[in-house]
Write a protein that holds these residues in place. Structure first.
Motif, PDB file in Angstrom:
ATOM      1  N   UNK A 113       0.816  -1.216   0.000  1.00 27.91           N
ATOM      2  CA  UNK A 113       0.000   0.000   0.000  1.00 27.91           C
ATOM      3  C   UNK A 113       0.854   1.272   0.000  1.00 27.91           C
ATOM      4  N   UNK A 114       2.154   1.139   0.332  1.00 29.84           N
ATOM      5  CA  UNK A 114       3.007   2.344   0.421  1.00 29.84           C
ATOM      6  C   UNK A 114       3.946   2.495  -0.774  1.00 29.84           C
ATOM      7  N   UNK A 115       4.029   1.448  -1.597  1.00 30.67           N
ATOM      8  CA  UNK A 115       5.088   1.441  -2.610  1.00 30.67           C
ATOM      9  C   UNK A 115       4.975   2.597  -3.612  1.00 30.67           C
ATOM     10  N   UNK A 116       3.770   2.815  -4.137  1.00 31.72           N
ATOM     11  CA  UNK A 116       3.637   3.892  -5.133  1.00 31.72           C
ATOM     12  C   UNK A 116       3.993   5.244  -4.515  1.00 31.72           C
ATOM     13  N   UNK A 117       3.514   5.457  -3.289  1.00 31.39           N
ATOM     14  CA  UNK A 117       3.775   6.738  -2.630  1.00 31.39           C
ATOM     15  C   UNK A 117       5.277   6.937  -2.387  1.00 31.39           C
TER      16      UNK A 117
END
Ligand SMILES: Cc1cc2nc3c(=O)[nH]c(=O)nc-3n(C[C@H](O)[C@H](O)[C@H](O)COP(=O)(O)OP(=O)(O)OC[C@H]3O[C@@H](n4cnc5c(N)ncnc54)[C@H](O)[C@@H]3O)c2cc1C
Length: 361
Positions: free
Chosen positions: A337-341
């Motif tokens: 859930x944090x990778x793109x950010x």
């Protein structure tokens, strides 16, 4: 002058060989036991960065490794499912060299310096006790003058996850930066150029409950999900079948050297999360930190009861901060859930890019 007491090193990976070389340069008698043989492929991103390069230079090995074919790396790019940082300068130059070449070259150097290398021989004391209960070894079972450089400790499961690593070399892989890191919900795959015109393709993955990872799945995992930038990058890759290797049971939790009663260096103390690309550096650095105390013990200047804790304290002091940062970095990088950010921030913020790099080495 009294004869110097001999040192036994168990494990001829990077930590053990570097220590052996450093001790031989100071005239200490050394026997090194290595269960495997050289040359051999190892699961490793083969990307050497951080202070360990200074260790190599001080031991007179860095230029020599460049001559052995190490390839310089000056840029890196991170990719998630939908984002990319694009190529960005690395805050410090790295070098990339296959473990096939590196371990064999260090072993040769150790021999040239007069070290006794016992290849294909497993040190029995460590083998027997380590598999049973490595942390609770009794001091009386630890012979004096023995250094454990046996690599990572086995951990079948950690926080509900089972980690395993895969590596292969490939040709015909066009890269946009010297190091590319591709993160996904399964883990990550790094790509970097190594000697001989090949590209190292190395990944760390989570094993799902009940999943078996056979040779076919391994290739698919390394190639990444269809449609991903990784899959496109490896579309025409020609893999070297002999270079495929895998390792399971990885422990990514930080451990402290002072908690142990045996004298350890490298991954035998603790494994820094591989996403930092700093494990080899820690192997070189911990070896260097052990040279002076072991030399003093060998000359009879200090007791073993002083030597072992001194090495442990030196290593813990050198590594504590980066291990803490690496634990968090790894947690964020592997959280889908944090990778793109994260990749978006790394693309825009110089401060974040430098900070993530510098604090983990
Ligand atoms: C997926 C993955 C990617 C990685 N990528 C990178 C990267 O890009 N950059 C980086 O810096 N680091 C990376 N690392 C980490 C790096 O590979 C390790 O930190 C490094 O190899 C540690 O060196 P070592 O000498 O402590 O252990 P090892 O290299 O594992 O050597 C230990 C040696 O001990 C021997 N041994 C064990 N028990 C015995 C015994 N009883 N008797 C005799 N011999 C024995 C083994 O055969 C082995 O040769 C990665 C690791 C993984 C898993």
């Amino acid at each position: 002058m009294a004869a110097m007491k001999p040192i036994t090193i168990v494990g001829g990976g990077l930590a053990g060989l570097t220590l052996g070389i450093g001790l031989r340069q100071r005239g200490v008698p050394v026997t090194l036991w290595e269960a495997g043989r050289y040359p051999r492929h190892r699961v490793c991103g083969e990307f050497i960065c951080g202070r360990g390069q200074e260790t190599l230079a001080r031991l007179g090995l860095r230029d020599w490794l460049e001559r052995a074919g190490a390839v310089g790396a000056a840029t890196a790019a991170f990719f998630s499912a939908t984002q990319s940082t694009g190529p960005r300068p690395l805050p410090a130059r790295a070098i990339c060299l296959s473990r096939f070449t590196l371990d064999a070259a260090l072993a040769e150097k150790f021999r040239e310096l007069g070290g006794e290398l016992r290849v294909g021989q497993r040190w029995p004391a460590v083998g027997v006790h380590a598999s049973a209960c490595p942390d609770r070894l009794k001091p009386e079972l630890q012979p004096e003058g023995v250094v454990r450089a046996t690599g990572r400790r086995l951990q079948t499961e950690e926080g509900g996850a089972r980690w395993f690593g895969l590596k292969a070399h490939a040709r015909n892989v066009p890269l946009t930066a010297d190091l590319e890191m591709h993160v996904s919900s399964r883990g990550y795959v790094g790509l970097c150029r190594v000697n001989g015109g090949r590209v190292n393709v190395c990944g760390l993955f989570r094993r799902r409950a009940g999943e078996s990872v056979g040779p076919q799945n391994r290739r698919e995992l390394l190639r990444g999900p269809i449609g991903s930038p990784l899959h496109q990058r490896l579309a025409s890759a020609e893999f070297d079948e002999n270079s495929f290797c895998a390792v399971a049971g990885l422990s990514l939790r930080p451990y402290r050297a002072v908690a142990r009663v045996d004298c350890c260096i490298g991954d035998a103390i603790t494994m820094i999360p591989p996403v930092t690309g700093n494990g080899m550096s820690m192997a070189f650095e911990s070896a260097e930190l052990a040279i002076d105390p072991l030399g003093a013990w060998s000359r009879g200047e200090i007791s073993w009861a002083e030597t072992q804790p001194q090495i442990a304290r030196r290593c813990d002091t050198a590594f504590a901060r980066r291990l803490t940062w690496a634990k968090w970095l790894q947690r964020f990088v592997l959280a889908p859930s944090l990778q793109n950010m994260l990749v978006r921030i790394a693309a825009r913020s110089d401060w974040f890019w430098r900070m993530a790099f510098e604090k983990t080495r």
